[in-house]
Design a protein around this motif. Sequence first.
Motif, PDB file in Angstrom:
ATOM      1  N   LYS A   1      41.706  42.210  45.385  1.00  0.00           N
ATOM      2  CA  LYS A   1      42.428  43.471  45.561  1.00  0.00           C
ATOM      3  C   LYS A   1      43.548  43.376  46.599  1.00  0.00           C
ATOM      4  O   LYS A   1      44.317  44.305  46.774  1.00  0.00           O
ATOM      5  CB  LYS A   1      41.452  44.570  46.016  1.00  0.00           C
ATOM      6  CG  LYS A   1      40.377  44.896  44.992  1.00  0.00           C
ATOM      7  CD  LYS A   1      40.955  45.685  43.841  1.00  0.00           C
ATOM      8  CE  LYS A   1      39.879  46.190  42.910  1.00  0.00           C
ATOM      9  NZ  LYS A   1      40.440  47.057  41.868  1.00  0.00           N
TER      10      LYS A   1
ATOM     11  N   GLU B   1      31.704  47.606  43.780  1.00  0.00           N
ATOM     12  CA  GLU B   1      32.133  48.751  42.958  1.00  0.00           C
ATOM     13  C   GLU B   1      32.974  49.740  43.777  1.00  0.00           C
ATOM     14  O   GLU B   1      33.950  50.292  43.282  1.00  0.00           O
ATOM     15  CB  GLU B   1      30.922  49.474  42.360  1.00  0.00           C
ATOM     16  CG  GLU B   1      30.323  48.719  41.191  1.00  0.00           C
ATOM     17  CD  GLU B   1      29.663  49.654  40.184  1.00  0.00           C
ATOM     18  OE1 GLU B   1      30.214  50.756  39.927  1.00  0.00           O
ATOM     19  OE2 GLU B   1      28.611  49.277  39.653  1.00  0.00           O
TER      20      GLU B   1
ATOM     21  N   ASP C   1      36.379  48.409  44.120  1.00  0.00           N
ATOM     22  CA  ASP C   1      37.099  48.540  42.846  1.00  0.00           C
ATOM     23  C   ASP C   1      37.616  49.954  42.633  1.00  0.00           C
ATOM     24  O   ASP C   1      38.711  50.162  42.116  1.00  0.00           O
ATOM     25  CB  ASP C   1      36.174  48.140  41.687  1.00  0.00           C
ATOM     26  CG  ASP C   1      36.940  47.913  40.397  1.00  0.00           C
ATOM     27  OD1 ASP C   1      38.044  47.311  40.465  1.00  0.00           O
ATOM     28  OD2 ASP C   1      36.463  48.326  39.325  1.00  0.00           O
ATOM     29  N   GLU C   2      36.820  50.950  43.055  1.00  0.00           N
ATOM     30  CA  GLU C   2      37.219  52.346  42.853  1.00  0.00           C
ATOM     31  C   GLU C   2      38.217  52.829  43.900  1.00  0.00           C
ATOM     32  O   GLU C   2      38.998  53.757  43.659  1.00  0.00           O
ATOM     33  CB  GLU C   2      35.976  53.245  42.870  1.00  0.00           C
ATOM     34  CG  GLU C   2      35.151  53.100  41.598  1.00  0.00           C
ATOM     35  CD  GLU C   2      33.811  53.815  41.675  1.00  0.00           C
ATOM     36  OE1 GLU C   2      33.614  54.625  42.598  1.00  0.00           O
ATOM     37  OE2 GLU C   2      32.957  53.540  40.812  1.00  0.00           O
TER      38      GLU C   2
ATOM     39  N   TRP D   1      40.522  50.781  45.690  1.00  0.00           N
ATOM     40  CA  TRP D   1      41.805  50.103  45.509  1.00  0.00           C
ATOM     41  C   TRP D   1      41.976  49.831  44.013  1.00  0.00           C
ATOM     42  O   TRP D   1      41.240  49.033  43.443  1.00  0.00           O
ATOM     43  CB  TRP D   1      41.844  48.809  46.320  1.00  0.00           C
ATOM     44  CG  TRP D   1      41.867  49.065  47.798  1.00  0.00           C
ATOM     45  CD1 TRP D   1      42.971  49.279  48.567  1.00  0.00           C
ATOM     46  CD2 TRP D   1      40.743  49.147  48.693  1.00  0.00           C
ATOM     47  NE1 TRP D   1      42.604  49.498  49.883  1.00  0.00           N
ATOM     48  CE2 TRP D   1      41.239  49.424  49.998  1.00  0.00           C
ATOM     49  CE3 TRP D   1      39.357  49.030  48.520  1.00  0.00           C
ATOM     50  CZ2 TRP D   1      40.421  49.566  51.109  1.00  0.00           C
ATOM     51  CZ3 TRP D   1      38.537  49.172  49.631  1.00  0.00           C
ATOM     52  CH2 TRP D   1      39.062  49.437  50.905  1.00  0.00           C
ATOM     53  N   LYS D   2      42.924  50.517  43.394  1.00  0.00           N
ATOM     54  CA  LYS D   2      42.977  50.571  41.925  1.00  0.00           C
ATOM     55  C   LYS D   2      43.576  49.324  41.260  1.00  0.00           C
ATOM     56  O   LYS D   2      43.379  49.114  40.068  1.00  0.00           O
ATOM     57  CB  LYS D   2      43.771  51.806  41.459  1.00  0.00           C
ATOM     58  CG  LYS D   2      43.182  53.128  41.955  1.00  0.00           C
ATOM     59  CD  LYS D   2      41.823  53.411  41.332  1.00  0.00           C
ATOM     60  CE  LYS D   2      41.280  54.771  41.739  1.00  0.00           C
ATOM     61  NZ  LYS D   2      39.888  54.967  41.374  1.00  0.00           N
ATOM     62  N   ASN D   3      44.338  48.527  42.006  1.00  0.00           N
ATOM     63  CA  ASN D   3      44.989  47.354  41.385  1.00  0.00           C
ATOM     64  C   ASN D   3      43.956  46.281  41.010  1.00  0.00           C
ATOM     65  O   ASN D   3      42.852  46.255  41.562  1.00  0.00           O
ATOM     66  CB  ASN D   3      46.009  46.755  42.361  1.00  0.00           C
ATOM     67  CG  ASN D   3      45.358  46.350  43.669  1.00  0.00           C
ATOM     68  OD1 ASN D   3      44.574  47.095  44.235  1.00  0.00           O
ATOM     69  ND2 ASN D   3      45.634  45.165  44.141  1.00  0.00           N
ATOM     70  N   ASN D   4      44.315  45.399  40.099  1.00  0.00           N
ATOM     71  CA  ASN D   4      43.431  44.295  39.666  1.00  0.00           C
ATOM     72  C   ASN D   4      41.980  44.744  39.446  1.00  0.00           C
ATOM     73  O   ASN D   4      41.085  44.358  40.197  1.00  0.00           O
ATOM     74  CB  ASN D   4      43.441  43.145  40.692  1.00  0.00           C
ATOM     75  CG  ASN D   4      44.836  42.614  40.917  1.00  0.00           C
ATOM     76  OD1 ASN D   4      45.694  42.760  40.064  1.00  0.00           O
ATOM     77  ND2 ASN D   4      45.076  42.013  42.053  1.00  0.00           N
ATOM     78  N   PRO D   5      41.733  45.547  38.411  1.00  0.00           N
ATOM     79  CA  PRO D   5      40.379  46.077  38.213  1.00  0.00           C
ATOM     80  C   PRO D   5      39.306  44.993  38.076  1.00  0.00           C
ATOM     81  O   PRO D   5      39.532  43.957  37.459  1.00  0.00           O
ATOM     82  CB  PRO D   5      40.486  46.905  36.928  1.00  0.00           C
ATOM     83  CG  PRO D   5      41.823  46.652  36.365  1.00  0.00           C
ATOM     84  CD  PRO D   5      42.681  46.034  37.413  1.00  0.00           C
TER      85      PRO D   5
ATOM     86  N   SER E   1      37.500  49.154  31.982  1.00  0.00           N
ATOM     87  CA  SER E   1      37.792  50.598  31.912  1.00  0.00           C
ATOM     88  C   SER E   1      36.923  51.288  30.857  1.00  0.00           C
ATOM     89  O   SER E   1      36.604  52.462  30.986  1.00  0.00           O
ATOM     90  CB  SER E   1      39.274  50.826  31.601  1.00  0.00           C
ATOM     91  OG  SER E   1      39.610  50.131  30.409  1.00  0.00           O
TER      92      SER E   1
ATOM     93  N   ARG F   1      31.673  48.738  30.938  1.00  0.00           N
ATOM     94  CA  ARG F   1      31.395  48.886  32.376  1.00  0.00           C
ATOM     95  C   ARG F   1      29.888  48.928  32.620  1.00  0.00           C
ATOM     96  O   ARG F   1      29.369  48.311  33.542  1.00  0.00           O
ATOM     97  CB  ARG F   1      32.080  50.153  32.889  1.00  0.00           C
ATOM     98  CG  ARG F   1      32.247  50.168  34.390  1.00  0.00           C
ATOM     99  CD  ARG F   1      33.315  51.112  34.872  1.00  0.00           C
ATOM    100  NE  ARG F   1      33.050  52.498  34.548  1.00  0.00           N
ATOM    101  CZ  ARG F   1      33.911  53.285  33.896  1.00  0.00           C
ATOM    102  NH1 ARG F   1      35.080  52.824  33.505  1.00  0.00           N
ATOM    103  NH2 ARG F   1      33.610  54.542  33.636  1.00  0.00           N
TER     104      ARG F   1
ATOM    105  N   GLY G   1      35.559  39.199  36.776  1.00  0.00           N
ATOM    106  CA  GLY G   1      35.089  40.582  36.882  1.00  0.00           C
ATOM    107  C   GLY G   1      33.786  40.664  37.662  1.00  0.00           C
ATOM    108  O   GLY G   1      33.371  39.708  38.334  1.00  0.00           O
TER     109      GLY G   1
END
Length: 225
Positions: free
Chosen positions: A29, A75, A78-79, A81-85, A89, A94, A154
């Motif tokens: 991130k 998790e 990830d929630e 900082w939205k870049n590079n999930p 989605s 998920r 991921g």
Amino acid sequence: MASSQEDVTLLGAIGSPFVCRVKIAFKLKGVEYKYVEENLANKSEQLLKYNPVHKKVPVIVHNDKPLAESLVIVEYIDETWKNNPILPSDPYQRALARFWSKFIDDKVVGASWSAVSTIDEKEREKNVKETFEALQFLENELKDKKFFGGEEVGLVDIAAVYIAFWIPMFQEIRGLDLFTSEKFPKLYNWSQEFLNHPIVKENLPPREPVFAFFKGLFESIFASK
């Protein structure tokens, strides 16, 4: 997202696969954070204050709000900082990623650790068998994908850093075959691909001191029998 980067601290320990998960997630991130090395034999006031339930690392503190448990933290990262999930989605994908990440903690971590650290031979054989069974499920789940989530690293890959980096080290120290390219060719290829990913590579602990630490730990376990 500057506000999310105001004040982030990670309490960790260098040889912990769970701390390593958080480091990889932060790096994916591009989040800047302060790292505090904990001595788990002599836990700091800060650690006991921020994780009174488990008293374990990793713990992150984001703008004075503490959070424990590596998969929960990943998790949250990830929630926030939205870049590079890190998670897919699609809700179903998920949910599956969460399922397999939890599966690694429930079925692989405990059994493999017991396989390398148990003195009783019968118990060890049982744990070796359980480890094989769990790794076989992951081998089947990987199919022909590069990473568990497809083309990008991921949640499941991050959770499985324990399999890629720690299990080979444990089996080398103990002279056991738990995770080999012959038994699990897809999972083994995945592990090489994952460990050589630039972000993962940069955030793995140095192998020699971690190897020496666990070698000493296993020697002391088996010396006391």
